[in-house]
Design an enzyme around this catalytic site. Structure first.
Site, PDB file in Angstrom:
ATOM      1  N   ASP A   1      30.903  23.051  96.894  1.00 36.58           N
ATOM      2  CA  ASP A   1      31.969  22.861  97.883  1.00 36.58           C
ATOM      3  C   ASP A   1      31.410  22.386  99.221  1.00 36.58           C
ATOM      4  OD1 ASP A   1      34.307  23.209  96.590  1.00 36.58           O
ATOM      5  OD2 ASP A   1      34.835  25.138  97.471  1.00 36.58           O
TER       6      ASP A   1
ATOM      7  N   ASP B   1      36.555  38.971  94.421  1.00 36.76           N
ATOM      8  CA  ASP B   1      35.861  39.765  93.414  1.00 36.76           C
ATOM      9  C   ASP B   1      36.520  41.130  93.224  1.00 36.76           C
ATOM     10  OD1 ASP B   1      35.197  40.532  95.952  1.00 36.76           O
ATOM     11  OD2 ASP B   1      33.034  40.274  95.710  1.00 36.76           O
TER      12      ASP B   1
END
Length: 668
Positions: free
Chosen positions: A244, A397
């Site tokens: 990214d 997460d």
């Protein structure tokens, strides 16, 4: 011999002589002895006075050097004025007002102390002036109205403190139980259907390895190399490099690194998103949407600075055999730079407790814990059943772990499987990381609470999620730590009627710090710095918690943690076999078009050494709290509060060190 004579016996090596002294000589002898003693005493006093006087120039020189250092730091600071302007300005203003009031109160208390007004209140018969009368009115007002409110708030915080300490104590008991019983997760080898045959690669499941990264120039090479050296059949593994990066030159470098390993026969691909939304969660969600992902059973996630050993998959994936309800296998983090500076040492204490105690105990007794975002292997079906990666928080997460738990999936934590990574070496990087780690859970709690209440899991698991996992460990801990030690304690120095007991300030915090440090006994000499630093970090954690809970702007701030690219010895040996730099550039020239060659030119320009001057930062909230605590310590000194004074003094100095960016490496 005369009746009044004195006999003095002098022992010598060979003979004994007797000396006769008359009464008339005795007074002269004693007078001379007295004169000599007086001179000796005078010389002793002069010597001590000289030593005391020599201390003051040394002290003045020390203060002078400290003042020059502080002045230099402020002059060279690179605060960019964002420390006050951005989302924390409300808290900063609150601390400034609190500090101003404390300074005024300290001046009044010092004046009252030397006027001995507190002693005059005992008799109350002497005439009082206007200022004296106002001071007496303030004493009466605070004792009747202010002190009870402060006492109630302090008792509430102390109650939360004791509950959290009890939770730590229970976790410690679970940790020792696991250690004594030598409990470890075991691989099911009873069913031949799930056995792996080295000679038959088709018996190995298909594993997808994902390496998400964003502008991480320092670590991309070692992370890609570590993933490409994993022991697993080449046709049963695919490595996705999910880049990214916004830097076009860095994109070329990473793409070239991927192509080098691809030419060596590694099954690896490079992916770059043009629309980079959702941070890491968006990156992972985009990668999982590829058509070929349906051919894979498991996915291992490794952040850009993580360096797994070659046997990482062989030690984690087999735990899924014969356990269809197992959704996650999490490995432990190990740090290559844990002894780099004081900041990394203190972080290591915290994270050792997190992994060896919290994760291990929750994994064994509850089959649930928060996914650490990396160094873990997921069953892809568990991800899909839980809704996949969502971009709604900065802790994707923890989000996926909670949703998987609500859907009945179980987790396993492997404390013996360690993956090397880095700790932030600068306070700036660590502070931004902690802000994200403590604001995200509060965002998630708001979003997940209805789903938790309506889920089909047992009431015990619901209570564990709400009260222990979220409220106690994510919200209550930063709340009472900041409120009790940074607000109430200095406040009680000016309102002595609501004074905190010594066991709250000293005994319980030290005991809990000792418990936290047990998993890393080599760090025991850093016990007191750890205790002080944890209280210092409470201002950042409290602000992050409030931001996440009330959806303030800084709650959605995502800053990639700065890496230095430190490698272990095994990594350095592996990199020694790499191709030379000229060979790499030749491959770039063969692959790229004319625009790519222009990019190569930019790459060569960036390779020119550039001297970057490191700039200091000034953290205004920490400095304001430092002066607030030191002001309270001065007030405590007037009242002769032993433990209170020393705690406030050293805690104030701790805030001062952090506020001047004197801990850890500076940000370049």
């Amino acid at each position: 011999m005369a009746p009044g004579s004195v006999v003095v016996t002098i022992d010598k090596s060979s003979n004994i002589s007797l000396v006769e002294v008359n009464d008339s000589d005795t007074s002269v002898f004693l007078e001379k002895q007295k004169t000599a003693s007086t001179k000796q005493f005078s010389w002793l006093l002069l010597l001590k006075a000289q030593r005391i006087l020599s201390f003051f120039p040394w002290l003045a020189m020390g203060f002078s050097k400290t003042f020059v250092l502080v002045k230099k730091r402020i002059a060279l600071s690179d605060s960019n004025k964002d420390e006050v302007k951005y989302k924390e300005k409300i808290m900063y203003r609150f601390i400034r007002v609190f500090l101003a009031i404390s300074i005024v109160a300290l001046v009044v208390e010092i004046f009252a102390y030397f006027q001995k007004w507190d002693m005059k209140f005992l008799t109350n018969f002497e005439p009082m002036g206007l200022v004296h009368l106002c001071y007496y009115g303030w004493i009466s007002f605070r004792a009747e109205y202010v002190a009870p409110s402060i006492t109630m708030l302090s008792q509430f915080c102390v109650l939360l403190f004791l509950i959290q300490s009890l939770d730590r104590f229970i976790l410690g008991i679970g940790f020792f139980w696991i250690k004594i019983k030598k409990i470890k997760p075991v691989i099911d080898v009873s069913d031949d259907e799930y056995s792996y045959d080295v000679e038959d690669p088709s018996t190995f499941p298909m594993v997808l390895v994902q390496i998400p990264m964003c502008d991480e120039r320092e670590v991309y090479q070692q992370s890609i190399a570590s993933a490409c050296q994993l022991d697993w059949p080449k046709d049963r593994i695919l490595i996705q490099v999910l880049d990214d990066s916004s830097d076009e030159v860095l994109q070329v470098l990473i793409r070239n690194e991927v192509n080098i390993w691809k030419e060596k026969g590694v099954n690896i691909i490079y992916r770059h998103r043009f629309v980079r939304t959702g941070y890491k969660a968006g990156n992972l969600h985009s990668a999982m949407s590829c058509d070929y992902v349906k051919n894979y059973e498991f996915v291992a996630i490794l952040d850009a600075d993580f360096q797994p050993n070659p046997d990482f998959l062989l030690l984690t994936v087999p735990h899924f055999k014969g356990k269809p309800d197992l959704g996650l296998v999490q490995a432990r983090w190990s740090f290559v730079n844990k002894e780099e500076n004081l900041l990394t040492r203190l972080q290591n204490i915290n994270l050792c407790f997190h992994f060896e105690v919290e994760q291990q105990v929750n994994g064994h007794f509850l089959n649930f814990f928060g996914f650490n975002g990396t160094a873990g292997v997921w069953r892809i079906k568990a991800l899909e059943d839980s809704g996949g990666w969502l971009e709604r928080t900065t802790v994707e997460d923890m989000d996926i772990a909670v949703r998987a738990h609500l859907n009945g999936w179980k987790f396993i934590y492997l404390n013996d499987v360690k993956v090397l990574c880095e700790l932030p070496e600068s306070y700036e990087a660590y502070k931004k990381q902690q802000h994200r780690w403590h604001s995200g859970p509060m965002q998630l709690f708001r979003l997940c609470l209805p789903a938790i209440l309506s889920s089909k899991i047992s009431k015990w698991k619901k209570a564990n999620l709400i009260f222990l996992f979220f409220l106690l460990r994510k919200m209550i801990l930063p709340f009472y730590s900041f409120t009790l030690f940074c607000v109430i304690l200095p406040l009680t120095m000016f309102i002595p009627e609501a004074e905190l007991p010594i066991w709250v300030i000293c005994y319980v915090p030290v005991t809990m710090s000792i418990l936290n440090i047990l998993p890393s006994l080599k760090s025991f000499p850093f016990l007191m710095p750890y205790l002080l630093f944890e209280n210092t970090m409470s201002v950042t954690k409290f602000n992050a918690m409030v931001s996440g809970l009330f959806q303030l702007g800084s709650a959605y701030e995502w800053v990639v943690t700065k890496k230095t690219g430190r490698s272990s010895e095994s990594d350095l040996l592996a990199f020694a076999e790499r191709e030379s730099k000229s060979f790499s550039e030749e491959k770039i020239q063969r692959r790229l078009s004319e625009s790519g060659l222009e990019m190569l030119g930019k790459l060569k320009e960036q390779e020119t050494p550039v001297v970057v001057k490191k700039k200091n930062r000034i953290y205004r909230k920490e400095l304001a709290l430092a002066f607030l605590l030191l002001t309270a310590a001065t007030r405590s000194l007037l009242s002769a509060h032993g433990i209170h004074f020393y705690f406030l003094l050293f805690q104030g100095l701790s805030f001062l060190v952090v506020g001047l960016d004197l801990i850890g490496e500076q940000v370049s």
